[in-house]
Design a protein around this motif. Structure first.
Motif, PDB file in Angstrom:
ATOM      1  N   THR A  70       0.821  -1.209   0.000  1.00 17.11           N
ATOM      2  CA  THR A  70       0.000   0.000   0.000  1.00 17.11           C
ATOM      3  C   THR A  70       0.855   1.259   0.000  1.00 17.11           C
ATOM      4  O   THR A  70       0.512   2.245  -0.649  1.00 17.11           O
ATOM      5  CB  THR A  70      -0.961  -0.008   1.205  1.00 17.11           C
ATOM      6  N   HIS A  79      -2.710   3.592  -7.064  1.00  9.68           N
ATOM      7  CA  HIS A  79      -2.537   2.825  -5.828  1.00  9.68           C
ATOM      8  C   HIS A  79      -2.543   1.320  -6.123  1.00  9.68           C
ATOM      9  O   HIS A  79      -2.985   0.881  -7.180  1.00  9.68           O
ATOM     10  CB  HIS A  79      -3.587   3.209  -4.779  1.00  9.68           C
ATOM     11  N   ARG A 126      -3.663   7.442   5.363  1.00  6.63           N
ATOM     12  CA  ARG A 126      -4.732   7.738   4.405  1.00  6.63           C
ATOM     13  C   ARG A 126      -4.447   7.194   3.003  1.00  6.63           C
ATOM     14  O   ARG A 126      -5.293   7.322   2.110  1.00  6.63           O
ATOM     15  CB  ARG A 126      -4.957   9.251   4.343  1.00  6.63           C
ATOM     16  N   ARG A 127      -3.270   6.598   2.803  1.00  5.27           N
ATOM     17  CA  ARG A 127      -2.941   6.047   1.481  1.00  5.27           C
ATOM     18  C   ARG A 127      -3.961   4.988   1.106  1.00  5.27           C
ATOM     19  O   ARG A 127      -4.404   4.204   1.928  1.00  5.27           O
ATOM     20  CB  ARG A 127      -1.533   5.446   1.480  1.00  5.27           C
ATOM     21  N   ARG A 128      -4.299   4.955  -0.169  1.00  7.99           N
ATOM     22  CA  ARG A 128      -5.348   4.065  -0.649  1.00  7.99           C
ATOM     23  C   ARG A 128      -4.781   2.798  -1.269  1.00  7.99           C
ATOM     24  O   ARG A 128      -3.681   2.790  -1.801  1.00  7.99           O
ATOM     25  CB  ARG A 128      -6.217   4.815  -1.654  1.00  7.99           C
ATOM     26  N   THR A 129      -5.593   1.761  -1.192  1.00  9.70           N
ATOM     27  CA  THR A 129      -5.331   0.494  -1.857  1.00  9.70           C
ATOM     28  C   THR A 129      -6.679  -0.115  -2.178  1.00  9.70           C
ATOM     29  O   THR A 129      -7.691   0.291  -1.608  1.00  9.70           O
ATOM     30  CB  THR A 129      -4.476  -0.443  -0.978  1.00  9.70           C
ATOM     31  N   THR A 130      -6.689  -1.077  -3.070  1.00  6.72           N
ATOM     32  CA  THR A 130      -7.954  -1.724  -3.414  1.00  6.72           C
ATOM     33  C   THR A 130      -7.857  -3.217  -3.193  1.00  6.72           C
ATOM     34  O   THR A 130      -6.913  -3.861  -3.643  1.00  6.72           O
ATOM     35  CB  THR A 130      -8.341  -1.433  -4.884  1.00  6.72           C
ATOM     36  N   THR A 136     -12.044  -0.165  -2.405  1.00  7.55           N
ATOM     37  CA  THR A 136     -10.913   0.715  -2.104  1.00  7.55           C
ATOM     38  C   THR A 136     -10.971   1.124  -0.642  1.00  7.55           C
ATOM     39  O   THR A 136     -12.025   1.485  -0.119  1.00  7.55           O
ATOM     40  CB  THR A 136     -10.940   1.944  -3.030  1.00  7.55           C
ATOM     41  N   MET A 137      -9.833   1.036   0.002  1.00  7.63           N
ATOM     42  CA  MET A 137      -9.715   1.309   1.433  1.00  7.63           C
ATOM     43  C   MET A 137      -8.420   2.054   1.694  1.00  7.63           C
ATOM     44  O   MET A 137      -7.599   2.214   0.790  1.00  7.63           O
ATOM     45  CB  MET A 137      -9.746   0.007   2.225  1.00  7.63           C
ATOM     46  N   THR A 138      -8.232   2.464   2.923  1.00 10.53           N
ATOM     47  CA  THR A 138      -6.995   3.127   3.299  1.00 10.53           C
ATOM     48  C   THR A 138      -6.041   2.137   3.972  1.00 10.53           C
ATOM     49  O   THR A 138      -6.453   1.051   4.408  1.00 10.53           O
ATOM     50  CB  THR A 138      -7.249   4.289   4.284  1.00 10.53           C
TER      51      THR A 138
END
Length: 164
Positions: A70, A79, A126-130, A136-138
């Motif tokens: 992430t 991301h 707060r970085r995003r990932t899926t 998609t979440m942080t």
């Protein structure tokens, strides 16, 4: 599917203290249990305490990668997309594992992840990932998932230990 299916287990608790105490809590819950009590499933197709700890060790490896994945892309890159896994497929091999090595792996990997989490900034949180199944979440959602997942399995171990 929910972003964090374990959110309710946190019940407002901060995740880091949960993450810091899980391995010690497992040790406390299993002190004095026999090998049979640790290794015997409570029912067909249910996990023994050893199986649960092997699962936690597997998941901690997965979480270690997801956390780092992430934060790996630069802010100008898309991301990351994290890889789901089938826990039941992995669990078919849990008979090969013993409790002490599984707990040692879980604890070592967890300690490594906690050191990593000490380096995380508010922006990193707060970085995003899926997740392909959850959306998609942080980064911090992953951390909260880890803690809720711990609590869920600690409750299972508590119930199994109490029956012994």
């Amino acid at each position: 599917m929910e972003l964090n299916p374990y959110a309710s287990y946190l019940n407002g608790e901060e995740p880091i203290p949960v993450l810091k105490t899980t391995a010690a809590r497992i040790r406390t819950l299993t002190i004095g249990l026999t090998d049979a009590q640790i290794n015997t499933p409570p029912a067909p197709r249910k996990w023994s305490i050893c199986n649960i700890v092997a699962h936690l060790a597997d998941c901690e490896i997965v979480f270690a990668f997801r956390l780092r994945q992430t934060l790996a892309p630069t802010l100008t890159q898309p991301h990351a997309i994290i890889q789901p896994f089938d826990q039941d497929a992995w669990a078919k091999r849990y008979a090969a594992y013993q409790f002490e090595p599984a707990l040692a792996l879980f604890q070592a990997t967890r300690n490594w992840n906690l050191l990593f989490l000490n380096t995380v900034s508010q922006d990193d949180r707060r970085r995003r990932t899926t997740h392909p199944e959850r959306g998609t979440m942080t980064f911090w959602t992953i951390v909260e998932t880890m803690a809720g997942h711990d609590i869920n399995h600690l409750q299972q171990i508590e119930r199994l230990a109490a029956k012994s």
